[in-house]
Design a protein around this motif. Structure first.
Motif, PDB file in Angstrom:
ATOM      1  N   ASP A  13      -2.866  69.793   9.131  1.00  0.00           N
ATOM      2  CA  ASP A  13      -2.380  68.416   9.131  1.00  0.00           C
ATOM      3  C   ASP A  13      -0.921  68.404   9.586  1.00  0.00           C
ATOM      4  OD1 ASP A  13      -1.564  65.844   8.594  1.00  0.00           O
ATOM      5  OD2 ASP A  13      -2.534  65.745   6.640  1.00  0.00           O
ATOM      6  N   PHE A  15       1.344  66.448   9.231  1.00  0.00           N
ATOM      7  CA  PHE A  15       2.325  66.007   8.230  1.00  0.00           C
ATOM      8  C   PHE A  15       2.853  67.203   7.412  1.00  0.00           C
ATOM      9  CE2 PHE A  15       0.094  62.095   9.201  1.00  0.00           C
ATOM     10  CZ  PHE A  15       1.160  61.220   9.368  1.00  0.00           C
ATOM     11  N   PRO A  34      -1.915  59.572  19.558  1.00  0.00           N
ATOM     12  CA  PRO A  34      -2.510  59.566  18.213  1.00  0.00           C
ATOM     13  C   PRO A  34      -3.974  59.142  18.213  1.00  0.00           C
ATOM     14  CG  PRO A  34      -1.130  57.628  18.516  1.00  0.00           C
ATOM     15  CD  PRO A  34      -0.959  58.470  19.755  1.00  0.00           C
ATOM     16  N   TYR A  55     -14.124  62.339  16.886  1.00  0.00           N
ATOM     17  CA  TYR A  55     -13.570  62.939  15.681  1.00  0.00           C
ATOM     18  C   TYR A  55     -13.356  61.852  14.638  1.00  0.00           C
ATOM     19  CZ  TYR A  55      -9.694  61.379  18.505  1.00  0.00           C
ATOM     20  OH  TYR A  55      -8.897  60.631  19.314  1.00  0.00           O
ATOM     21  N   HIS A 173     -14.008  67.886  24.058  1.00  0.00           N
ATOM     22  CA  HIS A 173     -13.134  66.899  23.423  1.00  0.00           C
ATOM     23  C   HIS A 173     -13.284  65.574  24.158  1.00  0.00           C
ATOM     24  CE1 HIS A 173      -9.703  64.879  21.639  1.00  0.00           C
ATOM     25  NE2 HIS A 173      -9.672  65.834  20.731  1.00  0.00           N
ATOM     26  N   CYS A 175     -11.313  62.788  24.438  1.00  0.00           N
ATOM     27  CA  CYS A 175     -10.209  61.960  24.975  1.00  0.00           C
ATOM     28  C   CYS A 175      -9.148  62.814  25.640  1.00  0.00           C
ATOM     29  CB  CYS A 175      -9.539  61.157  23.866  1.00  0.00           C
ATOM     30  SG  CYS A 175     -10.678  60.490  22.680  1.00  0.00           S
ATOM     31  N   GLN A 176      -9.432  63.326  26.810  1.00  0.00           N
ATOM     32  CA  GLN A 176      -8.481  64.248  27.436  1.00  0.00           C
ATOM     33  C   GLN A 176      -7.623  63.544  28.467  1.00  0.00           C
ATOM     34  OE1 GLN A 176     -10.299  68.026  28.574  1.00  0.00           O
ATOM     35  NE2 GLN A 176     -12.045  67.559  27.256  1.00  0.00           N
ATOM     36  N   LEU A 177      -6.314  63.629  28.287  1.00  0.00           N
ATOM     37  CA  LEU A 177      -5.398  63.041  29.265  1.00  0.00           C
ATOM     38  C   LEU A 177      -5.320  63.967  30.480  1.00  0.00           C
ATOM     39  CD1 LEU A 177      -2.524  62.009  26.835  1.00  0.00           C
ATOM     40  CD2 LEU A 177      -4.184  60.490  27.932  1.00  0.00           C
ATOM     41  N   GLY A 204      -5.583  70.130  24.069  1.00  0.00           N
ATOM     42  CA  GLY A 204      -4.506  71.072  24.418  1.00  0.00           C
ATOM     43  C   GLY A 204      -3.881  70.846  25.780  1.00  0.00           C
ATOM     44  N   PHE A 220      -0.132  70.887  17.741  1.00  0.00           N
ATOM     45  CA  PHE A 220      -0.602  70.681  16.367  1.00  0.00           C
ATOM     46  C   PHE A 220      -1.941  69.954  16.439  1.00  0.00           C
ATOM     47  CE2 PHE A 220       3.985  70.787  16.445  1.00  0.00           C
ATOM     48  CZ  PHE A 220       4.312  71.615  15.385  1.00  0.00           C
ATOM     49  N   ARG A 223      -8.195  69.495  13.605  1.00  0.00           N
ATOM     50  CA  ARG A 223      -9.609  69.911  13.606  1.00  0.00           C
ATOM     51  C   ARG A 223      -9.773  71.335  14.142  1.00  0.00           C
ATOM     52  NH1 ARG A 223     -13.578  65.332  13.757  1.00  0.00           N
ATOM     53  NH2 ARG A 223     -15.032  67.037  14.092  1.00  0.00           N
TER      54      ARG A 223
HETATM   55  C1  LIG Z   1      -6.466  61.017  21.010  1.00  0.00           C
HETATM   56  S1  LIG Z   1      -6.703  62.679  20.547  1.00  0.00           S
HETATM   57  C2  LIG Z   1      -5.534  63.575  21.542  1.00  0.00           C
HETATM   58  C3  LIG Z   1      -6.104  63.963  22.893  1.00  0.00           C
HETATM   59  C4  LIG Z   1      -5.138  64.782  23.724  1.00  0.00           C
HETATM   60  N1  LIG Z   1      -4.024  63.987  24.195  1.00  0.00           N
HETATM   61  C5  LIG Z   1      -5.827  65.399  24.917  1.00  0.00           C
HETATM   62  O1  LIG Z   1      -5.432  65.115  26.078  1.00  0.00           O
HETATM   63  O2  LIG Z   1      -6.753  66.198  24.736  1.00  0.00           O
HETATM   64  C6  LIG Z   1      -5.981  62.761  18.925  1.00  0.00           C
HETATM   65  C7  LIG Z   1      -6.143  64.112  18.227  1.00  0.00           C
HETATM   66  O3  LIG Z   1      -5.343  64.080  17.026  1.00  0.00           O
HETATM   67  C8  LIG Z   1      -5.988  64.878  16.051  1.00  0.00           C
HETATM   68  N2  LIG Z   1      -5.438  64.511  14.735  1.00  0.00           N
HETATM   69  C9  LIG Z   1      -5.719  63.404  13.997  1.00  0.00           C
HETATM   70  N3  LIG Z   1      -5.015  63.391  12.855  1.00  0.00           N
HETATM   71  C10 LIG Z   1      -4.229  64.511  12.862  1.00  0.00           C
HETATM   72  C11 LIG Z   1      -3.288  65.067  11.951  1.00  0.00           C
HETATM   73  N4  LIG Z   1      -2.998  64.457  10.791  1.00  0.00           N
HETATM   74  N5  LIG Z   1      -2.687  66.238  12.278  1.00  0.00           N
HETATM   75  C12 LIG Z   1      -2.980  66.865  13.454  1.00  0.00           C
HETATM   76  N6  LIG Z   1      -3.881  66.400  14.355  1.00  0.00           N
HETATM   77  C13 LIG Z   1      -4.497  65.245  14.072  1.00  0.00           C
HETATM   78  C14 LIG Z   1      -7.480  64.557  16.255  1.00  0.00           C
HETATM   79  O4  LIG Z   1      -8.325  65.538  15.684  1.00  0.00           O
HETATM   80  C15 LIG Z   1      -7.557  64.451  17.789  1.00  0.00           C
HETATM   81  O5  LIG Z   1      -7.964  65.698  18.364  1.00  0.00           O
END
Ligand SMILES: C[S@@+](CC[C@H](N)C(=O)[O-])C[C@H]1O[C@@H](n2cnc3c(N)ncnc32)[C@H](O)[C@@H]1O
Length: 253
Positions: A13, A15, A34, A55, A173, A175-177, A204, A220, A223
């Motif tokens: 997490d 946080f 996020p 997720y 995954h 939602c990959q940017l 990643g 970070f 999952r």
């Molecule tokens: C919208 S996706 C990010 C996609 C990423 N930008 C990509 O291009 O692959 C948000 C990610 O945040 C993770 N996530 C959610 N809450 C989290 C937390 N408290 N700490 C770390 N990761 C978290 C989710 O598991 C998810 O993989």
């Protein structure tokens, strides 16, 4: 060479993990894409979410605001004095995120748009084809900013990339940017050798983009099941959909 840049993936997490990591070294740039807040966001299908096994993303509108406020503060504390934060958001959660930014000490320099296309058909409203990219800095008089072209405007568009065909996309995954977008943010707001963080790593992509551009990077992700794909991408894993266009990745394979 890219292999000289260091990367680390921290599963847990954010946080808990980000404050611990920031004690070792403050970040120069943080990228945050996020979770969408799918459960309260009835328009999640706007982003193609119906097609995927998403997720866990369990928020109410109030808890999404509180969540945003907390992680934005966390990023503020983890950044150095010249640090910048990019927040990437769809329109459905934007209001909560903007309200959360208002409670922070960040200065917002840009509210940019990444326009993409992906051929979604809609009958009674326009198809969503953009994300919001917010650039925040800690100190509006002292921050890094290197324009990538002479007229560097706040609408980004790469006609060859839609939401799903990034050549570096890998299976696993939803939602990959695209890497080209992440490279632009990294090259605009940091320098080689700097430390970049991605507080919601997902697949990643930020790790790969930072390594291609000689930045150290920490990702970070909460999952654990994403761990293998993040490492695959971070280590320049072969593209699933090879692009005909020249890819920066090819230089390192
Ligand atoms: C919208 S996706 C990010 C996609 C990423 N930008 C990509 O291009 O692959 C948000 C990610 O945040 C993770 N996530 C959610 N809450 C989290 C937390 N408290 N700490 C770390 N990761 C978290 C989710 O598991 C998810 O993989």
């Amino acid at each position: 060479m890219a292999s000289e840049s260091k990367y680390e993936l921290i599963i847990g997490d954010v946080f808990e993990t980000l404050p611990m990591k920031a004690k070792e070294r403050l970040f120069d740039l943080i990228i945050a894409d996020p979770p969408f807040g799918i459960s309260f966001n009835k328009s999640s299908h706007e982003y193609g979410a119906d097609d995927y096994d998403l997720y866990e993303d369990d928020f109410t509108a109030e808890s999404y605001f509180g969540f945003s406020k907390r992680w934005i503060q966390l990023c503020y504390d983890a950044l150095g004095a010249q640090g910048s934060l990019y927040i990437i958001s769809g329109w459905t959660n934007l209001q909560s995120i903007l309200n959360a930014i208002d409670t922070s000490k960040f200065h917002m320099l840009n509210h940019a748009i990444w326009q993409f296309s992906w051929g979604v058909y809609t009958k009674r409203r326009f198809a969503t084809s953009h994300y919001h990219i917010l650039l925040l800095v800690k100190n509006r008089k002292d921050y890094q900013f290197y324009k990538q072209k002479h007229y560097d405007e706040d609408v980004f568009f790469w006609p060859e990339y839609n939401r799903g065909n990034d050549p570096h996309r890998i299976k696993g995954h939803p939602c990959q940017l695209p890497i080209v977008l992440l490279e632009k943010l990294i090259n605009t707001s940091s320098s080689p050798g700097d430390l970049v963080g991605d507080v919601f790593s997902g697949s990643g992509g930020t790790i790969l983009a930072a390594r291609l551009n000689h930045r150290d990077v920490v990702g970070f992700e909460i999952r654990k099941e994403y761990e293998p794909i993040i490492h695959q991408k971070a280590r320049f894993g072969k593209p699933v959909f090879p692009s005909k266009k020249e890819s920066t990745l090819e230089k390192f394979l």
